[in-house]
Write an enzyme that holds these catalytic residues in place. Sequence first.
Site, PDB file in Angstrom:
ATOM      1  N   GLU A  93      -2.867  13.371  10.383  1.00 11.44           N
ATOM      2  CA  GLU A  93      -4.107  13.857   9.765  1.00 11.44           C
ATOM      3  C   GLU A  93      -3.963  15.354   9.538  1.00 11.44           C
ATOM      4  OE1 GLU A  93      -7.245  14.706   7.913  1.00 11.44           O
ATOM      5  OE2 GLU A  93      -6.837  12.595   8.335  1.00 11.44           O
ATOM      6  N   GLY A 113       0.528  13.686   5.600  1.00 16.18           N
ATOM      7  CA  GLY A 113       1.002  12.314   5.745  1.00 16.18           C
ATOM      8  C   GLY A 113       2.118  11.954   4.795  1.00 16.18           C
ATOM      9  N   ASP A 115      -3.493   5.667   2.997  1.00 17.17           N
ATOM     10  CA  ASP A 115      -4.895   5.559   2.600  1.00 17.17           C
ATOM     11  C   ASP A 115      -5.450   6.952   2.321  1.00 17.17           C
ATOM     12  OD1 ASP A 115      -7.570   4.830   2.293  1.00 17.17           O
ATOM     13  OD2 ASP A 115      -7.938   4.794   4.460  1.00 17.17           O
TER      14      ASP A 115
END
Length: 281
Positions: A118, A144, A164
Amino acid sequence: MNYRHAFHAGNFADVFKHTVLVGLIESLKLKKTPFSYIDTHSGRGRYRLDGSEAMRTAEAADGIQRLLAASRLPSLVHVYVNLVRSLNAGREELLEYPGSPLLASLLMRDEDRGLLCELNPEECAALRVTMQGDARFAVHERDGYAACKALLPPKLRRGLMLIDPPFEAQDDEFRFIEQALGDAAARWPNGMIAIWYPIKLRQQVQPFHRWLANGPFGKVLVAELLLHPDNSGLRLNGCGMAIINAPYKLDRTLTEILPTLATTLAQSRYAQFKLEWLVED
């Protein structure tokens, strides 16, 4: 990065993404050998549905709340709903919703391992609190996409990576994903990779699908859930998951759950689902 998932926690896109995620992790558990779970855009891992962000949009009302009120759900959807309920045990209403890392942790075994990335410092600090005490997981405050080059292959070679992203870069986000997938394919060719993406305009998604179909992947399965026609860029009309190296029989599993999600989460008569192989060996 200005995106905060707390505004959207538990919405229809989360329900779709997390139901598919449960199916992928359950497929990995069919073998006794341990596996890795990698999340490139982890968020904070746990969200309050009674918080100011979630209450401002109230998107969970048309997402997880609908499933909680539904009956006769397919077994996989039932597993997902029960995991969400378990975080709210003893409460009369749903106050907490799991992000992907926490949901994965509830399914993983003692011998499995997780790598969570993150980039946002505030979100990463909250993620560390969420995963505190779980020795199976390592939390990294880093980009990421860069992790696809730096952290692959994982020590446990069998596993799943979830990509995502917040899609703040709009169309350019697909190009970032393609670059990351190129690195991942070179370093971890047998890894299972699931990519979530929004659907506003179909023409924004088509180039990504063509890239996947012509890429270095042996199998690519795409599942989509649409609540509105995909011809308006003014709202989120649906979302999809592209699954590289999809596990055996996943298409059959999704065939069972997608009609239920489309019916239960429908916001208009245009609700529909799509399931197709872009590459099938």
